[in-house]
Design an enzyme around this catalytic site. Sequence first.
Site, PDB file in Angstrom:
ATOM      1  N   GLY A  67      33.629  55.027   9.747  1.00  0.00           N
ATOM      2  CA  GLY A  67      32.207  55.358   9.835  1.00  0.00           C
ATOM      3  C   GLY A  67      31.508  55.218   8.501  1.00  0.00           C
ATOM      4  O   GLY A  67      30.386  54.715   8.419  1.00  0.00           O
ATOM      5  N   ASP A  68      32.158  55.665   7.431  1.00  0.00           N
ATOM      6  CA  ASP A  68      31.585  55.535   6.093  1.00  0.00           C
ATOM      7  C   ASP A  68      31.473  54.069   5.679  1.00  0.00           C
ATOM      8  O   ASP A  68      30.432  53.637   5.165  1.00  0.00           O
ATOM      9  CB  ASP A  68      32.447  56.288   5.083  1.00  0.00           C
ATOM     10  N   ILE A  69      32.563  53.325   5.861  1.00  0.00           N
ATOM     11  CA  ILE A  69      32.563  51.916   5.459  1.00  0.00           C
ATOM     12  C   ILE A  69      31.521  51.140   6.256  1.00  0.00           C
ATOM     13  O   ILE A  69      30.761  50.324   5.705  1.00  0.00           O
ATOM     14  CB  ILE A  69      33.955  51.296   5.674  1.00  0.00           C
TER      15      ILE A  69
ATOM     16  N   ASP B 147      33.051  61.734   8.390  1.00  0.00           N
ATOM     17  CA  ASP B 147      33.522  60.571   9.137  1.00  0.00           C
ATOM     18  C   ASP B 147      34.409  60.972  10.315  1.00  0.00           C
ATOM     19  O   ASP B 147      34.232  60.481  11.431  1.00  0.00           O
ATOM     20  CB  ASP B 147      34.283  59.628   8.200  1.00  0.00           C
TER      21      ASP B 147
ATOM     22  N   GLY C 207      27.992  52.078   5.134  1.00  0.00           N
ATOM     23  CA  GLY C 207      27.694  51.450   3.860  1.00  0.00           C
ATOM     24  C   GLY C 207      27.377  49.979   4.010  1.00  0.00           C
ATOM     25  O   GLY C 207      26.464  49.446   3.352  1.00  0.00           O
TER      26      GLY C 207
END
Length: 407
Positions: free
Chosen positions: A179-181, A147, A184
């Site tokens: 970026g991860d959130i 991220d 997802g």
Amino acid sequence: MDRSLTGLRVLDLSRVLAGPWATQNLADLGAEVIKVERPGLGDDTRAWGPPFVKDADGRDTFDSTYFVSANRGKKSVTIDFSNPEGQEIIRALAAECDILVENFRTGTLARYGLDHASLAQVNPRLIYCSITGFGQDGPYAGLPGYDFVLQGMSGLMDMTGNPDDQPGGGPMKVGIAIGDILTGTFATSAILAAVEQRHRTGRGQHIDMSLLDCVVSLTSYQALNYLIGDRMPRRLGNAHPNIVPYQVFRCAEGNLILAIGNQSQYEKFCNAIGRGDLVSDPRFATGAGRIENRDDLIPQLESEMMKRTMLEWIDFLEPHGVPCGPIYRMDQVFEDPQVKHRQMKVSVPHSTGGDIPNVASPYRLSDSPVRYDHAAPTLGQHTDDVLGRVLNYDAAALKALRDRSVL
């Protein structure tokens, strides 16, 4: 009452954050999510503490708060799929599932015969979602994705933070793994789109989600400022590139967010604070003028904002229809009356005994609301239940697999 996704079964081969966030969304909406983890170790984030979840006696468990933030409502099954027997179990589970989510490096699962092409032969209806740093193709496809790195590569960090000539100036990452959130969340949408497509065609498909793609898409209007207007984004701290005044102002006590988004609000604000001259001044009379003359306008407003405290300004400005708000610490967030009313803090039962707090899902559906049946599972908590119920393994078969270190 059934939830929206009751009846869908998800095989979750993901770990850390982007994939688990997507599958937690699906679990919140009612899907059965089977989280596959390494025997004895589990998801890396189980160890990402302190802090750790405490049991009913106040002792630390083996699960970090980071892990429980992204794995609510799932069932944990331990399977070593580097072992051929473990691979067969994954294939058998995939045949009984609607959706599979994985976030291994591109090409990794193909070595085990667990890639999309292989599992589509086992289950043509399977919706297979791959989440990687850079996607399934291109010059960076084989690289790991983090991220922090992707916030830098996307241009997000270059436009975030104070200008270089101010104290603390320089590029700054967002305070969470955005970026991860984001990936997802996008993955959840893509999966549900594929479910709808399957209603029409009867076939599953492969979803290729890239963290880089998702964070680049997040740059939105800033990217268009450059692509269309040829304006390179620059760091403005808490100011806005396209709207003025739209930033944080220091007050006599505390700091205030002033979020004036249109001409009417600007005029209401100036008249309310007794500065009608800032409306009639040709430099500031239009939104475009305020952007061009930001450096002349903002110092005048800064001196005005020092005349009251943050709370006094909120009480004064809100009745005038001027958008504004405080900057909360985390302990203040969950004491806010609106946050309390929306029940954004929930208590969820945990297998170690008692309830633990969670941040609620933002999904609000009138006929099929989210339920919080159980918190993130302990490692391997549901292995026997899932393999017995879904694949008809008996106690002797499960023991034999454990004896061979497959489970």
